[in-house]
Design an enzyme around this catalytic site. Structure first.
Site, PDB file in Angstrom:
ATOM      1  CG  ASP A   4      -0.454   0.298   2.509  1.00  0.00           C
ATOM      2  OD1 ASP A   4       0.775   0.511   2.622  1.00  0.00           O
ATOM      3  OD2 ASP A   4      -1.236   0.366   3.470  1.00  0.00           O
ATOM      4  CG  HIS A   5      -0.932   4.760   1.265  1.00  0.00           C
ATOM      5  ND1 HIS A   5      -1.980   3.863   1.290  1.00  0.00           N
ATOM      6  CD2 HIS A   5      -0.972   5.430   2.437  1.00  0.00           C
ATOM      7  CE1 HIS A   5      -2.640   4.002   2.433  1.00  0.00           C
ATOM      8  NE2 HIS A   5      -2.048   4.941   3.148  1.00  0.00           N
ATOM      9  CB  CYS A  63       0.892  -2.154   4.762  1.00  0.00           C
ATOM     10  SG  CYS A  63       0.765  -3.116   6.274  1.00  0.00           S
ATOM     11  N   GLY A  64       2.486  -0.011   5.967  1.00  0.00           N
ATOM     12  CA  GLY A  64       3.239   0.828   6.898  1.00  0.00           C
ATOM     13  C   GLY A  64       3.848   0.032   8.032  1.00  0.00           C
ATOM     14  CB  THR A  65       2.469  -1.523  10.997  1.00  0.00           C
ATOM     15  OG1 THR A  65       1.229  -2.037  10.478  1.00  0.00           O
ATOM     16  CG2 THR A  65       2.277  -0.113  11.551  1.00  0.00           C
ATOM     17  N   GLY A  66       3.071  -3.443   8.433  1.00  0.00           N
ATOM     18  CA  GLY A  66       3.024  -4.868   8.098  1.00  0.00           C
ATOM     19  C   GLY A  66       1.839  -5.569   8.743  1.00  0.00           C
ATOM     20  N   GLY A  68      -1.538  -4.758   8.913  1.00  0.00           N
ATOM     21  CA  GLY A  68      -2.745  -4.892   8.096  1.00  0.00           C
ATOM     22  C   GLY A  68      -2.579  -5.942   7.020  1.00  0.00           C
ATOM     23  CG  MET A  69      -0.015  -5.441   3.537  1.00  0.00           C
ATOM     24  SD  MET A  69      -1.142  -5.808   2.175  1.00  0.00           S
ATOM     25  CE  MET A  69      -0.628  -4.543   0.995  1.00  0.00           C
ATOM     26  CG  HIS A  96      10.518 -24.394  12.670  1.00  0.00           C
ATOM     27  ND1 HIS A  96      10.775 -24.250  14.026  1.00  0.00           N
ATOM     28  CD2 HIS A  96      11.538 -25.155  12.182  1.00  0.00           C
ATOM     29  CE1 HIS A  96      11.894 -24.893  14.341  1.00  0.00           C
ATOM     30  NE2 HIS A  96      12.385 -25.437  13.237  1.00  0.00           N
ATOM     31  NE  ARG A 130      10.098 -30.347  15.953  1.00  0.00           N
ATOM     32  CZ  ARG A 130      11.299 -30.188  15.421  1.00  0.00           C
ATOM     33  NH1 ARG A 130      11.760 -31.075  14.547  1.00  0.00           N
ATOM     34  NH2 ARG A 130      12.067 -29.169  15.730  1.00  0.00           N
ATOM     35  CG  HIS A 131       8.533 -27.943  11.752  1.00  0.00           C
ATOM     36  ND1 HIS A 131       8.391 -27.367  12.988  1.00  0.00           N
ATOM     37  CD2 HIS A 131       9.810 -28.389  11.669  1.00  0.00           C
ATOM     38  CE1 HIS A 131       9.554 -27.437  13.634  1.00  0.00           C
ATOM     39  NE2 HIS A 131      10.421 -28.056  12.855  1.00  0.00           N
TER      40      HIS A 131
HETATM   41  C1  RB5 Z   1      -1.786   3.170   6.134  1.00  0.00           C
HETATM   42  O1  RB5 Z   1      -1.768   4.453   6.681  1.00  0.00           O
HETATM   43  C2  RB5 Z   1      -1.454   2.135   7.196  1.00  0.00           C
HETATM   44  O2  RB5 Z   1      -2.536   2.011   8.069  1.00  0.00           O
HETATM   45  C3  RB5 Z   1      -1.136   0.812   6.558  1.00  0.00           C
HETATM   46  O3  RB5 Z   1      -0.048   0.973   5.714  1.00  0.00           O
HETATM   47  C4  RB5 Z   1      -0.753  -0.307   7.496  1.00  0.00           C
HETATM   48  O4  RB5 Z   1       0.242   0.085   8.367  1.00  0.00           O
HETATM   49  C5  RB5 Z   1      -1.886  -0.972   8.166  1.00  0.00           C
HETATM   50  O5  RB5 Z   1      -1.725  -1.921   8.935  1.00  0.00           O
END
Ligand code: RB5
Length: 150
Positions: A4-5, A63-66, A68-69, A96, A130-131
Site C-alpha cells: 500500500d502507500h 504496508c506501513g506496519t506490516g 494490516g497486510m 518451521h 513435525r512442522h
Molecule cells: C496506512 O496508513 C497504514 O494504516 C497501513 O499501511 C498499514 O500500516 C496498516 O496496517
C-alpha cells in the site's frame, strides 16, 4: 509483490533487489503511487494470484506496519503470511512455518534490514516432519471454527 502507500518506496527497491540479486521474476501488483489505498485490496490481488500459481511461488506484502497486510493475507486459506522484523524470524518462518508470504513494514524497518530479510527468506526451505503435522492441523480447521481442538 504488493504494497500500500505506506511502503511504496521499499516495495520498489526490493523488486529491483530481488530481480538483480536473486535473478527471480517479480510480478508487481502495485501500488505505483503514494495515493491512499486499502491494503486488503492489494493483499487480495497478490493472494489470489499466489494461490492460483505454482506451489513454489512466493509473495511479499508491505504496508506501513506490516500488520494490516499480515492480517488480511492470513484470511486467505492456503496463505501463510509471516510478518518479520529480524533475520532469525524470517529464517524460521520458512524452516518451521513454510511461510509463502513475507510481510514487511515499510515504516518500521530500513532498507538494509529489509534486503537482509528478503535474502534469508528467499533461500531457506521448509523442514517438514513435525512442522508439516502442525501445518496440517491448521489446514484441517473449518473456517471460523476451532476444529474440535478446544
Ligand atoms: C496506512 O496508513 C497504514 O494504516 C497501513 O499501511 C498499514 O500500516 C496498516 O496496517
Amino acid at each position: 509483490m504488493a504494497a500500500d502507500h505506506g511502503a511504496l518506496e521499499l516495495k520498489n527497491d526490493l523488486a529491483v533487489w530481488i530481480r538483480d540479486r536473486h535473478g527471480l521474476e517479480v510480478v508487481d501488483f502495485g501500488v505505483h503511487s503514494t495515493a491512499s489505498v486499502d491494503y486488503p485490496d492489494l493483499a487480495a490481488s497478490l493472494c489470489r494470484d499466489l494461490l492460483a500459481g505454482d506451489p513454489q511461488d512466493r509473495g511479499i506484502l508491505l504496508c506501513g506496519t506490516g500488520l494490516g497486510m499480515s492480517i488480511a493475507a492470513n484470511r486467505w486459506p492456503g496463505v501463510r503470511a509471516a510478518l518479520c522484523h529480524d533475520a532469525y524470524t524470517a529464517r524460521m518462518s520458512r524452516l518451521h512455518n513454510d511461510a509463502n508470504v513475507l510481510v514487511l513494514g515499510g515504516r518500521v524497518i530500513g532498507l538494509g534490514v529489509a534486503r537482509d530479510l528478503v535474502d534469508v527468506w528467499l533461500v531457506e526451505s521448509f523442514e517438514g516432519g513435525r512442522h508439516q503435522r502442525r501445518l496440517d492441523k491448521m489446514e484441517a480447521l473449518p473456517q471460523g471454527q476451532d476444529g474440535g481442538n478446544s
